[in-house]
Scaffold this motif. Structure first.
Motif, PDB file in Angstrom:
ATOM      1  N   ASN A  23       0.804  -1.220   0.000  1.00 14.71           N
ATOM      2  CA  ASN A  23       0.000   0.000   0.000  1.00 14.71           C
ATOM      3  C   ASN A  23       0.837   1.271   0.000  1.00 14.71           C
ATOM      4  OD1 ASN A  23      -2.427  -1.415   0.008  1.00 14.71           O
ATOM      5  ND2 ASN A  23      -2.442  -1.589   2.252  1.00 14.71           N
ATOM      6  N   ASP A  24       1.922   1.270   0.762  1.00 14.91           N
ATOM      7  CA  ASP A  24       2.742   2.473   0.862  1.00 14.91           C
ATOM      8  C   ASP A  24       4.219   2.116   0.765  1.00 14.91           C
ATOM      9  OD1 ASP A  24       3.128   5.217   1.120  1.00 14.91           O
ATOM     10  OD2 ASP A  24       3.406   5.074   3.299  1.00 14.91           O
ATOM     11  N   GLY A  25       4.515   1.125  -0.064  1.00 16.16           N
ATOM     12  CA  GLY A  25       5.887   0.666  -0.188  1.00 16.16           C
ATOM     13  C   GLY A  25       6.651   1.441  -1.246  1.00 16.16           C
ATOM     14  N   PRO A  26       7.817   0.951  -1.611  1.00 15.99           N
ATOM     15  CA  PRO A  26       8.635   1.626  -2.619  1.00 15.99           C
ATOM     16  C   PRO A  26       8.040   1.488  -4.016  1.00 15.99           C
ATOM     17  CG  PRO A  26       9.617  -0.467  -2.013  1.00 15.99           C
ATOM     18  CD  PRO A  26       8.460  -0.261  -1.078  1.00 15.99           C
ATOM     19  N   MET A  27       8.472   2.356  -4.906  1.00 19.82           N
ATOM     20  CA  MET A  27       8.081   2.259  -6.305  1.00 19.82           C
ATOM     21  C   MET A  27       8.724   1.029  -6.940  1.00 19.82           C
ATOM     22  SD  MET A  27       8.209   6.189  -7.665  1.00 19.82           S
ATOM     23  CE  MET A  27       9.649   6.635  -6.721  1.00 19.82           C
ATOM     24  N   VAL A  28       8.205   0.667  -8.099  1.00 18.94           N
ATOM     25  CA  VAL A  28       8.734  -0.496  -8.808  1.00 18.94           C
ATOM     26  C   VAL A  28       9.695  -0.014  -9.893  1.00 18.94           C
ATOM     27  CG1 VAL A  28       8.191  -2.560 -10.139  1.00 18.94           C
ATOM     28  CG2 VAL A  28       6.610  -1.767  -8.366  1.00 18.94           C
ATOM     29  N   PHE A  29      10.965  -0.281  -9.680  1.00 18.58           N
ATOM     30  CA  PHE A  29      11.993  -0.003 -10.682  1.00 18.58           C
ATOM     31  C   PHE A  29      12.333  -1.310 -11.396  1.00 18.58           C
ATOM     32  CE2 PHE A  29      12.177   3.874  -8.517  1.00 18.58           C
ATOM     33  CZ  PHE A  29      13.103   4.748  -9.080  1.00 18.58           C
ATOM     34  N   ALA A  30      12.901  -1.196 -12.581  1.00 16.19           N
ATOM     35  CA  ALA A  30      13.334  -2.385 -13.321  1.00 16.19           C
ATOM     36  C   ALA A  30      14.549  -2.024 -14.157  1.00 16.19           C
ATOM     37  CB  ALA A  30      12.213  -2.907 -14.213  1.00 16.19           C
ATOM     38  N   GLN A  31      15.323  -3.025 -14.474  1.00 17.20           N
ATOM     39  CA  GLN A  31      16.445  -2.861 -15.401  1.00 17.20           C
ATOM     40  C   GLN A  31      16.086  -3.597 -16.682  1.00 17.20           C
ATOM     41  OE1 GLN A  31      19.554  -4.293 -12.678  1.00 17.20           O
ATOM     42  NE2 GLN A  31      20.378  -2.212 -12.618  1.00 17.20           N
ATOM     43  N   VAL A  32      15.896  -2.836 -17.753  1.00 16.51           N
ATOM     44  CA  VAL A  32      15.368  -3.390 -19.000  1.00 16.51           C
ATOM     45  C   VAL A  32      16.458  -3.451 -20.061  1.00 16.51           C
ATOM     46  CG1 VAL A  32      13.033  -2.583 -18.526  1.00 16.51           C
ATOM     47  CG2 VAL A  32      14.602  -1.109 -19.800  1.00 16.51           C
ATOM     48  N   ASP A  33      16.253  -4.355 -21.015  1.00  8.50           N
ATOM     49  CA  ASP A  33      17.170  -4.485 -22.146  1.00  8.50           C
ATOM     50  C   ASP A  33      16.829  -3.468 -23.225  1.00  8.50           C
ATOM     51  OD1 ASP A  33      18.546  -6.635 -21.049  1.00  8.50           O
ATOM     52  OD2 ASP A  33      17.215  -8.123 -21.953  1.00  8.50           O
ATOM     53  N   VAL A  34      17.841  -2.773 -23.703  1.00 13.02           N
ATOM     54  CA  VAL A  34      17.706  -1.909 -24.876  1.00 13.02           C
ATOM     55  C   VAL A  34      18.884  -2.223 -25.796  1.00 13.02           C
ATOM     56  CG1 VAL A  34      16.495  -0.074 -23.638  1.00 13.02           C
ATOM     57  CG2 VAL A  34      18.977  -0.009 -23.811  1.00 13.02           C
ATOM     58  N   PRO A  35      18.772  -1.908 -27.088  1.00 13.12           N
ATOM     59  CA  PRO A  35      19.883  -2.199 -27.997  1.00 13.12           C
ATOM     60  C   PRO A  35      21.180  -1.550 -27.520  1.00 13.12           C
ATOM     61  CG  PRO A  35      17.927  -1.612 -29.236  1.00 13.12           C
ATOM     62  CD  PRO A  35      17.610  -1.345 -27.796  1.00 13.12           C
ATOM     63  N   ALA A  36      22.253  -2.292 -27.606  1.00 12.99           N
ATOM     64  CA  ALA A  36      23.550  -1.777 -27.179  1.00 12.99           C
ATOM     65  C   ALA A  36      24.089  -0.797 -28.210  1.00 12.99           C
ATOM     66  CB  ALA A  36      24.532  -2.927 -26.989  1.00 12.99           C
ATOM     67  N   GLU A  37      24.572   0.340 -27.748  1.00 13.93           N
ATOM     68  CA  GLU A  37      25.200   1.330 -28.618  1.00 13.93           C
ATOM     69  C   GLU A  37      26.052   2.251 -27.758  1.00 13.93           C
ATOM     70  OE1 GLU A  37      22.588   4.227 -30.403  1.00 13.93           O
ATOM     71  OE2 GLU A  37      21.009   3.847 -28.940  1.00 13.93           O
ATOM     72  N   ILE A  38      27.012   2.898 -28.384  1.00 17.16           N
ATOM     73  CA  ILE A  38      27.849   3.870 -27.692  1.00 17.16           C
ATOM     74  C   ILE A  38      27.090   5.191 -27.671  1.00 17.16           C
ATOM     75  CG2 ILE A  38      30.055   5.071 -27.673  1.00 17.16           C
ATOM     76  CD1 ILE A  38      30.223   2.078 -27.090  1.00 17.16           C
ATOM     77  N   LEU A  39      26.672   5.609 -26.492  1.00 20.75           N
ATOM     78  CA  LEU A  39      25.809   6.777 -26.357  1.00 20.75           C
ATOM     79  C   LEU A  39      26.617   8.057 -26.197  1.00 20.75           C
ATOM     80  CD1 LEU A  39      23.127   5.310 -23.918  1.00 20.75           C
ATOM     81  CD2 LEU A  39      22.811   5.844 -26.336  1.00 20.75           C
ATOM     82  N   ALA A  40      26.127   9.101 -26.841  1.00 25.30           N
ATOM     83  CA  ALA A  40      26.644  10.445 -26.621  1.00 25.30           C
ATOM     84  C   ALA A  40      25.863  11.073 -25.469  1.00 25.30           C
ATOM     85  CB  ALA A  40      26.501  11.272 -27.898  1.00 25.30           C
ATOM     86  N   PRO A  41      26.326  12.201 -24.929  1.00 25.38           N
ATOM     87  CA  PRO A  41      25.587  12.842 -23.835  1.00 25.38           C
ATOM     88  C   PRO A  41      24.149  13.120 -24.227  1.00 25.38           C
ATOM     89  CG  PRO A  41      27.764  13.816 -24.035  1.00 25.38           C
ATOM     90  CD  PRO A  41      27.593  12.904 -25.221  1.00 25.38           C
ATOM     91  N   GLY A  42      23.275  13.022 -23.269  1.00 24.58           N
ATOM     92  CA  GLY A  42      21.851  13.252 -23.494  1.00 24.58           C
ATOM     93  C   GLY A  42      20.973  12.403 -22.594  1.00 24.58           C
ATOM     94  N   PRO A  43      20.940  11.070 -22.776  1.00 27.65           N
ATOM     95  CA  PRO A  43      21.719  10.266 -23.723  1.00 27.65           C
ATOM     96  C   PRO A  43      21.216  10.410 -25.164  1.00 27.65           C
ATOM     97  CG  PRO A  43      20.199   8.871 -22.512  1.00 27.65           C
ATOM     98  CD  PRO A  43      20.073  10.230 -21.907  1.00 27.65           C
ATOM     99  N   THR A  44      22.154  10.241 -26.089  1.00 27.79           N
ATOM    100  CA  THR A  44      21.851  10.322 -27.507  1.00 27.79           C
ATOM    101  C   THR A  44      22.388   9.086 -28.207  1.00 27.79           C
ATOM    102  OG1 THR A  44      21.904  12.739 -27.531  1.00 27.79           O
ATOM    103  CG2 THR A  44      22.229  11.620 -29.632  1.00 27.79           C
ATOM    104  N   GLY A  45      21.497   8.406 -28.924  1.00 23.78           N
ATOM    105  CA  GLY A  45      21.872   7.235 -29.701  1.00 23.78           C
ATOM    106  C   GLY A  45      21.491   7.420 -31.152  1.00 23.78           C
ATOM    107  N   TYR A  46      21.504   6.321 -31.890  1.00 22.76           N
ATOM    108  CA  TYR A  46      21.276   6.424 -33.332  1.00 22.76           C
ATOM    109  C   TYR A  46      19.813   6.658 -33.686  1.00 22.76           C
ATOM    110  CZ  TYR A  46      19.463   1.604 -33.722  1.00 22.76           C
ATOM    111  OH  TYR A  46      18.712   0.458 -33.615  1.00 22.76           O
ATOM    112  N   ARG A  47      18.875   6.433 -32.744  1.00 21.61           N
ATOM    113  CA  ARG A  47      17.457   6.675 -33.029  1.00 21.61           C
ATOM    114  C   ARG A  47      16.827   7.720 -32.115  1.00 21.61           C
ATOM    115  NH1 ARG A  47      14.888   3.124 -36.106  1.00 21.61           N
ATOM    116  NH2 ARG A  47      13.764   5.029 -36.633  1.00 21.61           N
ATOM    117  N   ILE A  48      17.399   7.937 -30.946  1.00 17.51           N
ATOM    118  CA  ILE A  48      16.829   8.848 -29.950  1.00 17.51           C
ATOM    119  C   ILE A  48      17.885   9.861 -29.521  1.00 17.51           C
ATOM    120  CG2 ILE A  48      15.852   9.056 -27.631  1.00 17.51           C
ATOM    121  CD1 ILE A  48      13.950   7.689 -29.536  1.00 17.51           C
ATOM    122  N   LYS A  49      17.487  11.137 -29.487  1.00 19.49           N
ATOM    123  CA  LYS A  49      18.364  12.205 -29.004  1.00 19.49           C
ATOM    124  C   LYS A  49      17.615  12.968 -27.913  1.00 19.49           C
ATOM    125  CE  LYS A  49      20.847  16.392 -30.532  1.00 19.49           C
ATOM    126  NZ  LYS A  49      22.200  15.954 -30.136  1.00 19.49           N
TER     127      LYS A  49
END
Length: 578
Positions: A23-49
């Motif tokens: 009822n009043d516990g912590p939020m639900v966080f998760a660690q999800v898989d996303v395509p691996a890429e070398i990110l620029a600051p932002g984060p900025t990748g090849y599809r999302i900036k």
């Protein structure tokens, strides 16, 4: 030598900040898989900036996180040694960092895009023609979030509740996935933002909710918390955990946060009303779409969401009932969650693949249903084991949504192209036909009579996409989807003579002019032969008359293209009560 990672893990808020463990516990966080890429600051990748600029405060948030060290990909917001995702101090620290909001948007957007690309078997482009979609996690101080095609961007606002607590729309998985789906769908069917009949704008909203809702069932921790489970899920080799039968009844699942959209925002903007939308609670009525209250796009779109989520609840609870219980202790909790994930994944893939079998203009709900059934039958001809298609068709029918009468077969699917013997392939380059839009247009024009494509309008092939999917037996399934549109400017006299609209709609004269749209998708099989032609004819008088009357009655007949492209902002602001 360092092994190259195909995917990376990034931490996100898994459903919505309102989803808590207990009822009043912590939020639900998760660690999800996303395509691996070398990110620029932002984060900025090849599809999302991600561009974190706050227009209200005229302030930019510096991106200070490091996402890789050499070839090692990092999650800068993963718990450090001695911390867990459920620790309150950890959650407070992370949520207080605007860079985490940026990562949350990036990861969920990439995850959503990946769902589409895996289901469709190809890369998906943004409608802007550019490679990167911009995301502004703190765009303005307003209870709103929207997709803006002119800006090539997703804009997420923030506001303060009655107690002064900041509410960030960029922290809701529901909202980020919903807005990302708008952008992806616009890339797949750019004409769905045109002024059309009542269903087309509503479909954009409903489809975005369907993707947002069903996509979270692949995260076990979300499903467990949504069902009211407070214990950790058992790991490999650990004793079974159980869930009581009362937590997985159809009513309990419909009432859960799992099938709602934007719970925290809804509670903050609506005096505790709960989620922004809980479409699954709509009671089925065959005449519901005739209700004047269903004229607004979000409300009308909820009907499609209700049909899909009710089918999901029926599917999930049926699969649960086959599991059996353990001496009065209930069901195996892990098995229950797995069955939900399987059912959600199947319906989500069906929904996404349906777009390939939907006409590119003037879509209605019945045509989407036909596309849904056709897409699944193409990949899984034998539906006897689980009966997904019959269940979905029945659920949609309960809300008065049926496949187009006279245009579909007994199963509610689009029939194969009937006049295949009348098509001429001899003047087309077989190799280029399914690769080059000009060669494909030549084929369409050469066969315009057999394909019933009128010469009256301007015709353009918008896209030609090769798809490779894998059927349940592991066999590759190849198709090429050609999407073409037709446009024409007609005077009232031409509407009567060419489109056979007689009498003209009230308010029209022989000198009144109107822009008409039509088009279709031609599906080529693996041999380059036409399998389906699914379309709305440019000079289909009955359909065009309904469209013109609707646009006249809603004041959209003279709507400018620019206004249509920014309508998501206005729709979402009105829905959130801003």
């Amino acid at each position: 030598m360092t092994e190259i990672q195909p995917v990376r893990k990034l931490t996100i808020i898994a459903k919505d900040p309102a989803l808590r463990i207990g009822n009043d516990g912590p939020m639900v966080f998760a660690q999800v898989d996303v395509p691996a890429e070398i990110l620029a600051p932002g984060p900025t990748g090849y599809r999302i900036k991600v561009v974190d600029y706050n227009a209200t405060e005229q302030r930019a948030y510096a991106a200070r996180q490091c996402y890789q060290s050499g070839d090692i990909l990092l999650d800068p917001f993963a718990p450090i040694d001695g911390e867990a995702l459920t620790d309150r101090d950890y959650q407070v620290r992370v949520i207080g960092n605007p860079n985490f909001h940026a990562q949350n948007c990036y990861a969920i957007a990439m995850r959503t895009l990946g769902l589409f690309e895996r289901a469709l078997g190809r890369r998906v482009s943004w409608s802007s023609g550019g490679h990167q979609l911009h995301i502004a996690p703190h765009a303005f101080a307003l209870a709103n979030a929207f997709y803006s095609e002119p800006d090539r961007a997703l804009m997420f606002g923030y506001f303060f509740d009655e107690e002064g607590k900041p509410i960030f729309t960029s922290l809701s998985h529901d909202v980020v996935a919903h807005e990302t789906t708008h952008a992806v769908l616009d890339g797949l069917r750019s004409r769905y933002t045109e002024a059309s009949g009542p269903d087309q704008a509503a479909f954009h909203e409903g489809f975005a909710d369907i993707v947002a809702i069903l996509s979270i069932f692949s995260l076990p921790e979300v499903v467990a918390a949504g069902l009211g489970i407070t214990d950790n899920l058992p790991g490999v080799g650990e004793p079974l955990a159980f869930i009581t039968e009362d937590k997985v009844t159809p009513a309990a699942i419909r009432d859960s946060i799992l099938l709602g959209i934007g719970a925290e925002i809804g509670m903050a903007t609506g005096a505790g009303r709960g989620a922004l939308r809980q479409s699954v609670k709509l009671e089925p009525r065959p005449d519901i779409l005739n209700n004047p209250e269903m004229a607004e796009a979000h409300s009308r779109g909820e009907v499609v969401v209700a049909a899909m989520t009710r089918a999901f609840v029926k599917m999930w609870t049926t699969r649960i009932s086959h599991l059996g219980t353990f001496d009065g202790r209930g069901y195996n909790m892990t098995a229950v969650i797995e069955e939900g994930a399987k059912a959600a994944a199947q319906l989500l893939q069906m929904s996404i693949r349906a777009i390939d079998y939907c006409p590119p203009t003037d879509l209605d709900f019945g045509q989407f249903l036909a596309g849904l059934l056709t897409a699944d039958r193409e990949l899984v001809p034998d539906d006897s084991r689980f009966g997904y298609r019959e269940l979905v068709r029945q659920s949609f029918g309960d809300f008065g949504i049926v496949p187009p009468p006279g245009q579909t077969d007994a199963d509610g699917c689009w029939p194969h192209f009937a006049a295949s013997n009348a098509l001429r392939y001899s003047r087309s380059n077989a190799e280029a036909l399914t690769r080059d839009v000009d060669e494909c247009f030549r084929f369409l024009w050469e066969n315009r009579e057999a394909l019933n494509i009128t010469e009256r309008g301007y015709t353009q092939v918008l896209s030609l996409d090769a798809s490779l999917r894998i059927d349940p037996d592991g066999i590759p399934f190849r198709e090429t989807i050609c999407q073409y549109v037709q446009m024409g400017h007609f005077f009232g006299s031409e509407l009567m003579a060419i489109c056979k609209i007689d009498p003209l709609p009230d308010g029209f004269t022989t000198r009144t002019s109107a822009d008409l749209f039509g088009g279709g998708v031609v599906v080529f099989d693996q041999y380059g032969r036409v399998k389906y032609h699914i379309g709305n004819g440019l000079i289909d008088g009955e359909r065009q008359k309904r469209r013109l009357e609707y646009l006249r009655d809603t004041g959209q007949l003279r709507a400018q293209g620019g206004d249509e492209r920014s309508r998501f902002a206005n729709l979402h602001l009105a829905r959130m009560g801003g």
